[in-house]
Design a protein around this motif. Sequence first.
Motif, PDB file in Angstrom:
ATOM      1  N   PRO A   1      -0.073   9.489   3.389  1.00 38.34           N
ATOM      2  CA  PRO A   1      -0.867  10.132   2.372  1.00 38.34           C
ATOM      3  C   PRO A   1      -1.881   9.220   1.780  1.00 38.34           C
ATOM      4  CG  PRO A   1       1.033   9.025   1.398  1.00 38.34           C
ATOM      5  CD  PRO A   1       1.185   8.958   2.909  1.00 38.34           C
ATOM      6  N   PHE A   2      -2.060   8.067   2.526  1.00 35.73           N
ATOM      7  CA  PHE A   2      -3.217   7.531   1.840  1.00 35.73           C
ATOM      8  C   PHE A   2      -4.266   6.776   3.142  1.00 35.73           C
ATOM      9  CE2 PHE A   2       0.573   4.791   2.983  1.00 35.73           C
ATOM     10  CZ  PHE A   2       0.233   4.013   3.926  1.00 35.73           C
ATOM     11  N   GLU A   3      -5.406   6.148   2.687  1.00 32.11           N
ATOM     12  CA  GLU A   3      -6.196   5.544   3.838  1.00 32.11           C
ATOM     13  C   GLU A   3      -5.642   4.117   4.134  1.00 32.11           C
ATOM     14  OE1 GLU A   3      -8.844   6.688   5.093  1.00 32.11           O
ATOM     15  OE2 GLU A   3      -9.654   8.303   4.237  1.00 32.11           O
ATOM     16  N   TRP A   4      -5.521   3.901   5.353  1.00 34.38           N
ATOM     17  CA  TRP A   4      -5.233   2.579   5.780  1.00 34.38           C
ATOM     18  C   TRP A   4      -6.500   1.575   5.647  1.00 34.38           C
ATOM     19  CZ3 TRP A   4      -0.370   1.647   7.270  1.00 34.38           C
ATOM     20  CH2 TRP A   4       0.247   2.758   7.815  1.00 34.38           C
ATOM     21  N   GLY A   5      -6.209   0.455   5.513  1.00 31.11           N
ATOM     22  CA  GLY A   5      -7.135  -0.719   5.518  1.00 31.11           C
ATOM     23  C   GLY A   5      -7.498  -1.155   6.815  1.00 31.11           C
TER      24      GLY A   5
ATOM     25  N   VAL B   1      -1.198  -9.616   4.339  1.00 36.81           N
ATOM     26  CA  VAL B   1      -2.053  -8.514   4.477  1.00 36.81           C
ATOM     27  C   VAL B   1      -1.534  -6.929   3.861  1.00 36.81           C
ATOM     28  CG1 VAL B   1      -2.902  -9.127   6.705  1.00 36.81           C
ATOM     29  CG2 VAL B   1      -1.188  -7.594   6.718  1.00 36.81           C
ATOM     30  N   ASP B   2      -0.468  -7.217   3.228  1.00 34.08           N
ATOM     31  CA  ASP B   2       0.152  -5.949   2.466  1.00 34.08           C
ATOM     32  C   ASP B   2      -0.660  -5.409   1.534  1.00 34.08           C
ATOM     33  OD1 ASP B   2       2.521  -5.598   3.830  1.00 34.08           O
ATOM     34  OD2 ASP B   2       3.788  -6.627   2.695  1.00 34.08           O
ATOM     35  N   PRO B   3      -1.289  -6.357   0.584  1.00 34.44           N
ATOM     36  CA  PRO B   3      -2.367  -5.723  -0.511  1.00 34.44           C
ATOM     37  C   PRO B   3      -3.606  -4.940   0.463  1.00 34.44           C
ATOM     38  CG  PRO B   3      -1.586  -7.964  -0.828  1.00 34.44           C
ATOM     39  CD  PRO B   3      -1.259  -7.720   0.493  1.00 34.44           C
ATOM     40  N   LEU B   4      -3.674  -5.188   1.414  1.00 39.19           N
ATOM     41  CA  LEU B   4      -5.062  -4.740   2.125  1.00 39.19           C
ATOM     42  C   LEU B   4      -4.639  -3.348   2.993  1.00 39.19           C
ATOM     43  CD1 LEU B   4      -6.329  -8.108   3.769  1.00 39.19           C
ATOM     44  CD2 LEU B   4      -7.058  -6.931   1.506  1.00 39.19           C
ATOM     45  N   ARG B   5      -3.231  -3.051   2.869  1.00 40.55           N
ATOM     46  CA  ARG B   5      -2.907  -1.818   3.449  1.00 40.55           C
ATOM     47  C   ARG B   5      -2.984  -1.659   4.939  1.00 40.55           C
ATOM     48  NH1 ARG B   5      -6.279  -0.115  -0.100  1.00 40.55           N
ATOM     49  NH2 ARG B   5      -7.487   1.377   1.396  1.00 40.55           N
ATOM     50  N   ILE B   6      -2.873  -2.819   5.639  1.00 42.38           N
ATOM     51  CA  ILE B   6      -3.110  -3.072   7.145  1.00 42.38           C
ATOM     52  C   ILE B   6      -1.692  -2.736   7.604  1.00 42.38           C
ATOM     53  CG2 ILE B   6      -3.352  -4.654   9.004  1.00 42.38           C
ATOM     54  CD1 ILE B   6      -5.536  -4.114   7.170  1.00 42.38           C
ATOM     55  N   GLY B   7      -1.721  -1.607   8.692  1.00 44.53           N
ATOM     56  CA  GLY B   7      -0.683  -0.848   9.035  1.00 44.53           C
ATOM     57  C   GLY B   7       0.523  -1.906   9.689  1.00 44.53           C
TER      58      GLY B   7
ATOM     59  N   GLN C   1      -4.511  10.294   8.278  1.00 45.91           N
ATOM     60  CA  GLN C   1      -5.830   9.694   8.426  1.00 45.91           C
ATOM     61  C   GLN C   1      -5.803   8.656   9.489  1.00 45.91           C
ATOM     62  OE1 GLN C   1      -8.610  10.785   6.634  1.00 45.91           O
ATOM     63  NE2 GLN C   1      -7.253  12.012   5.879  1.00 45.91           N
ATOM     64  N   GLY C   2      -6.860   8.413  10.147  1.00 48.08           N
ATOM     65  CA  GLY C   2      -6.821   7.147  11.448  1.00 48.08           C
ATOM     66  C   GLY C   2      -6.401   8.026  12.777  1.00 48.08           C
ATOM     67  N   LYS C   3      -6.177   7.193  13.810  1.00 42.99           N
ATOM     68  CA  LYS C   3      -5.759   7.635  15.151  1.00 42.99           C
ATOM     69  C   LYS C   3      -4.953   6.550  15.664  1.00 42.99           C
ATOM     70  CE  LYS C   3     -10.135   5.916  16.728  1.00 42.99           C
ATOM     71  NZ  LYS C   3     -11.501   6.057  17.711  1.00 42.99           N
TER      72      LYS C   3
ATOM     73  N   VAL D   1     -10.321  -1.301  15.935  1.00 46.72           N
ATOM     74  CA  VAL D   1     -10.678  -0.192  15.119  1.00 46.72           C
ATOM     75  C   VAL D   1      -9.312   0.284  14.257  1.00 46.72           C
ATOM     76  CG1 VAL D   1     -12.953   0.540  16.092  1.00 46.72           C
ATOM     77  CG2 VAL D   1     -10.607   1.709  16.769  1.00 46.72           C
ATOM     78  N   ASP D   2      -8.250  -0.031  14.808  1.00 48.26           N
ATOM     79  CA  ASP D   2      -7.068   0.413  14.217  1.00 48.26           C
ATOM     80  C   ASP D   2      -6.764  -0.454  12.984  1.00 48.26           C
ATOM     81  OD1 ASP D   2      -6.658   2.288  16.187  1.00 48.26           O
ATOM     82  OD2 ASP D   2      -5.379   0.981  17.240  1.00 48.26           O
ATOM     83  N   SER D   3      -5.907  -0.189  12.191  1.00 47.03           N
ATOM     84  CA  SER D   3      -5.491  -0.918  10.889  1.00 47.03           C
ATOM     85  C   SER D   3      -4.356  -1.889  11.518  1.00 47.03           C
ATOM     86  CB  SER D   3      -4.907   0.062   9.822  1.00 47.03           C
ATOM     87  OG  SER D   3      -4.370  -0.804   8.950  1.00 47.03           O
ATOM     88  N   VAL D   4      -4.863  -2.998  12.099  1.00 45.41           N
ATOM     89  CA  VAL D   4      -4.138  -4.057  12.896  1.00 45.41           C
ATOM     90  C   VAL D   4      -4.755  -5.405  12.639  1.00 45.41           C
ATOM     91  CG1 VAL D   4      -5.161  -3.684  14.894  1.00 45.41           C
ATOM     92  CG2 VAL D   4      -3.035  -4.437  14.841  1.00 45.41           C
ATOM     93  N   LEU D   5      -3.925  -6.574  12.578  1.00 51.34           N
ATOM     94  CA  LEU D   5      -4.291  -7.592  12.948  1.00 51.34           C
ATOM     95  C   LEU D   5      -3.281  -8.272  13.989  1.00 51.34           C
ATOM     96  CD1 LEU D   5      -4.762 -10.613  10.124  1.00 51.34           C
ATOM     97  CD2 LEU D   5      -3.797 -10.922  12.473  1.00 51.34           C
TER      98      LEU D   5
END
Length: 405
Positions: free
Chosen positions: A113-117, A203-209, A96-98, A174-178
């Motif tokens: 195997p999971f959806e990113w936050g 941000v680990d609990p939020l599944r931020i890449g 999932q994601g780009k 739009v990426d899983s990033v801070l």
Amino acid sequence: MTRAILIVLDSVGCGGAEDAARYGDTGADTLGHIAQACAEGRGDREGLRSGPLAIPNLARLGLSHACQASTGKPLAGVARPEAPQGQYGYGVEVSQGKDTPSGHWEIAGCPVPFEWGYFTALENSFPPDLVAAIIREGALPGILGNKHASGTAIIDELAEEHISTGKPICYTSVDSVLQIAAHEEHFGLERLYALCKVTRGLVDPLRIGRVIARPFVGSPEEGFTRTGNRKDFAIPPPDETILDRRTSRGRTVVTVGKIGDIFAHRSTGTEIKPFGNAAMLDAALEAWDGLPDGGFCFVNLVDFDTEFGHRRDIPGYAAALEAFDRHLPHIEAALRPGDIAVVTADHGNDPSWPGSDHTREHVPIIAFGPGIGAEPLGRRGSFADIAASLGTFLGIGPVGPGRPW
């Protein structure tokens, strides 16, 4: 025993993926649109480049064929030799994601195997409790930004206030990033890294890449410039990668560019991180020259993405592709009998596309080396086919769920 070098041309996609509509990217085509722009004169820039996209070595190895297999269209103005000299095809991402981690992990045999936050709100992007925790744990007077933004634009906008207040600049996309930008001298580089490390845990609990440190230098009078001291703080891949397999077998691993950051420095061997595509290619070839039998060199060339894709700079992107093409004969000359080189990408970043974000695309796959027979690889159902193929080639067995070619 064989050696392998895997080079990721960061963001050099070759046509919209089947699920591109889900990401708002229907019709995106990084290589195709760059070639078209160059053929039409929109890729010209005085003192930089002009004319059709000049990538004869990539074309010779099969890139034109790979792109046409992906999109059904030839690369405008680029030769399509009747008999390519390399193996060529294109990969379809199943993760999932780009984003960068998803693409690289899948290339290495570990699809996500999971959806990113994600932080989806364009303004006030970060949850208030997260902002409060960053300020508290980082001992900060506050933060600036807190929105979706281009990294260079938000530094231009807020750098002066950052210097005067001591508040770091926090932004996302739009990426899983801070991302956290701060002045290397006024805020301090090590202090920025420490803040990013703290934020990584928050941000680990939020599944931020990724949490990315974006240091810069300069002044209001002279302007501000990002430096080469970027550092990514990523979560580790959830399963085995080709890096893990090779390390566990006692094989030498060298990683160049931001590979170490992307894989959370797990099984990344000797890490080399120069600044700029040319310096990274030089460093990779120097390391390759001393790489023993069974060795593996994994390279990321990030300039395509950060300097030209996100900035929607077609002439700059085209010039970077042409510069890499000029390096290819040096890479080929460095290969010994039994060696293999694979060139691919991790996602797209079409510089002709609206906005400033990645685009969901197929990626080209080109393989070559002494004794590597020229043949079409076709459509590969996952980027993980690369790890499966390299694992088989290198005698450590297929890695991950991919299918060897």
